[in-house]
Design a protein around this motif. Structure first.
Motif, mmCIF file in Angstrom:
data_model
loop_
_atom_site.group_PDB
_atom_site.id
_atom_site.type_symbol
_atom_site.label_atom_id
_atom_site.label_comp_id
_atom_site.label_asym_id
_atom_site.label_seq_id
_atom_site.Cartn_x
_atom_site.Cartn_y
_atom_site.Cartn_z
ATOM 1 N N LEU A 172 24.426 80.772 14.605
ATOM 2 C CA LEU A 172 22.993 80.953 14.391
ATOM 3 C C LEU A 172 22.206 79.659 14.201
ATOM 4 O O LEU A 172 20.986 79.679 14.251
ATOM 5 N N SER A 175 19.881 76.716 10.087
ATOM 6 C CA SER A 175 19.006 77.431 9.146
ATOM 7 C C SER A 175 19.757 78.466 8.325
ATOM 8 O O SER A 175 19.222 78.964 7.321
ATOM 9 N N VAL A 176 20.974 78.805 8.731
ATOM 10 C CA VAL A 176 21.780 79.721 7.912
ATOM 11 C C VAL A 176 21.966 79.157 6.504
ATOM 12 O O VAL A 176 22.074 79.902 5.531
ATOM 13 N N HIS A 185 17.653 87.005 6.043
ATOM 14 C CA HIS A 185 16.809 86.372 7.047
ATOM 15 C C HIS A 185 17.070 87.043 8.386
ATOM 16 O O HIS A 185 18.203 87.439 8.682
ATOM 17 N N ASP A 186 16.033 87.153 9.209
ATOM 18 C CA ASP A 186 16.169 87.743 10.543
ATOM 19 C C ASP A 186 16.450 86.660 11.579
ATOM 20 O O ASP A 186 15.899 85.552 11.515
ATOM 21 N N PHE A 187 17.314 86.994 12.535
ATOM 22 C CA PHE A 187 17.661 86.098 13.624
ATOM 23 C C PHE A 187 17.733 86.891 14.923
ATOM 24 O O PHE A 187 17.803 88.125 14.917
ATOM 25 N N THR A 188 17.746 86.164 16.021
ATOM 26 C CA THR A 188 18.057 86.745 17.325
ATOM 27 C C THR A 188 19.212 85.947 17.923
ATOM 28 O O THR A 188 19.159 84.720 17.993
ATOM 29 N N ASP A 193 18.837 91.375 18.100
ATOM 30 C CA ASP A 193 18.155 91.222 16.816
ATOM 31 C C ASP A 193 19.113 91.573 15.684
ATOM 32 O O ASP A 193 19.784 92.626 15.715
#
Length: 416
Positions: A172, A175-176, A185-188, A193
């Motif tokens: 990811l 920023s993890v 936290h949301d990620f793509t 998603d």
């Protein structure tokens, strides 16, 4: 009399639900399933003790899609969710997670999920093993609040162990590192998603990845995590009950049930019941009374003698172990195992309060019994009440500095 089949099969068929990761995790050689939230749950892949060491020393991937996600949303979602749980959610920020109890009107524990607050009025309950969707909808029917309650197409996997941050960083990005303990936290990821939280069922550093549109994207996400984990020695394992017993973590349906209240659990879990908040919650008056009177039972830690026990999730503990004192059964061991690190048998036991003091000596029937209420016929083993958790009582390990741990791991690789 016919001999007991010690290893009966679990029937795989359409009637039992499948985790969105069922087929992906199955390819790694699942050796034992149980059923959890009406869903097949991989329990281990052949050697639970080897899986324990993989968790402690490296990084592991778990299929925990059985943790069904109940979403509560709508204009009254905050007030309604605050009615369901015993903690004061006014202290829960958007983007934060909380471990919570849901209790009935008598103060009995219905479930102990992780709650995720995604928006001001949108919450997820990541459930333990009970039918909270039905409970919540039943409460909503009479609550007169404007809420929408549904099971959503979201499935979690856990990435756990000291090298988990390194895997998540490769998956990811840096920023993890900004995800604090019990935040999200949301990620793509490659068009998928996900919501990532720094939570887990291990007492180790770890993460949960909640895959949105899980029925479509779960298998592909699993493969992406698996690929990211290969340079770090990622192993697929089942839930590590040795580690969770060492950490004093609760298993709903074993250590806690609707017949157990939060004050019986002890170990600081009474902070999960906020009786000072102005808002009402289901079970508040019953729990106020229980606190004033004092609980009649307590969940304690035990060191247990005798031969080595199994790993709990290997089928070696079919039922709770009776706890004896002066010839009478006074309680039961609800979870127990051999701890390879401590080199002793340990367990959690529910006993009358007068037998809960550290140092209290009891005996335990650890043999296989011919019936729930029948003795095994084997000699009782000595046991003693000890403090719990058995390891890391202040949860320093899962709260640790992930970047420092990753840097140390990289230095070790460079020097190898």
């Amino acid at each position: 009399m016919m001999a007991v089949n010690q290893n009966p099969h679990v029937l795989l068929y359409p009637r039992i639900r499948k985790s969105p990761f069922f087929y992906a995790s199955r390819r790694h050689g699942v050796q034992m399933y149980s059923v959890y939230n009406h869903t097949y749950h991989p329990r281990h892949y052949g050697d639970p003790v080897a899986e324990y060491w993989a968790l402690l020393e490296g990084v592991t991937l778990w299929d925990v899609g059985v943790e069904r996600q109940i979403q509560i949303s709508g204009p009254d979602a905050f007030d309604f969710t605050n009615l369901l749980v015993t903690r004061d959610l006014s202290t829960c920020k958007v983007g934060q997670c909380k471990y919570v109890f849901l209790t009935d009107q008598h103060g009995g524990i219905l479930n102990d999920p992780v709650l995720l607050r995604l928006e001001e009025n949108r919450f997820w309950l990541s459930l333990a093993d009970s039918d909270i969707l039905l409970w919540a909808r039943g409460v909503a029917t009479y609550a007169g609040m404007d809420v929408d309650i549904r099971e959503i197409d979201v499935g979690p996997v856990q990435v756990q162990g000291p090298k988990s941050y390194a895997v998540m960083r490769d998956l990811l990005g840096d920023s993890v590192a900004d995800i604090r303990y019990y935040y999200l936290h949301d990620f793509t990821i490659d068009g998928i998603d996900v919501t990532v939280s720094r939570t887990g069922y291990t007492g180790e550093i770890g993460y949960e990845i909640y895959v949105h549109n899980a029925s479509r994207d779960a298998a592909r996400l699993w493969e992406l995590v698996w690929e990211a984990g290969q340079p770090h020695g990622l192993k697929v394992i089942g839930p590590c009950h040795i580690r969770r017993i060492e950490g004093g973590m609760l298993a709903h349906g074993a250590d806690i049930t609707v017949d157990t209240n939060p004050f019986e659990v002890g170990m600081g879990y009474d902070w999960m019941v906020d009786l000072r908040q102005e808002a009402d919650f289901i079970g508040k008056e019953a729990l106020r009374r229980i606190k004033a009177e004092g609980p009649r039972r307590k969940l304690v830690g035990l060191e247990i003698g005798g031969a080595r026990l199994g790993s709990y999730n290997d089928g070696s503990m079919i039922d709770a172990f009776p706890v004896h004192h002066d010839g009478s059964v006074i309680g039961q061991v609800t979870s127990a195992c051999w701890s390879p690190r401590l080199e002793k048998n340990i367990g959690l036991a529910l006993v009358p309060t007068e037998f809960s003091a550290v140092g209290t000596a009891v005996t335990v029937d650890t043999g296989e019994r011919p019936g729930t209420l029948l003795p095994s016929g084997e000699e009782l083993v000595d046991a003693v009440v000890v403090p719990k958790p058995f390891i890391d009582p202040t949860k320093e390990q899962p709260k640790g500095d992930v970047t420092a741990l990753a840097a140390a791991g990289s230095a070790g690789i460079a020097g190898a």
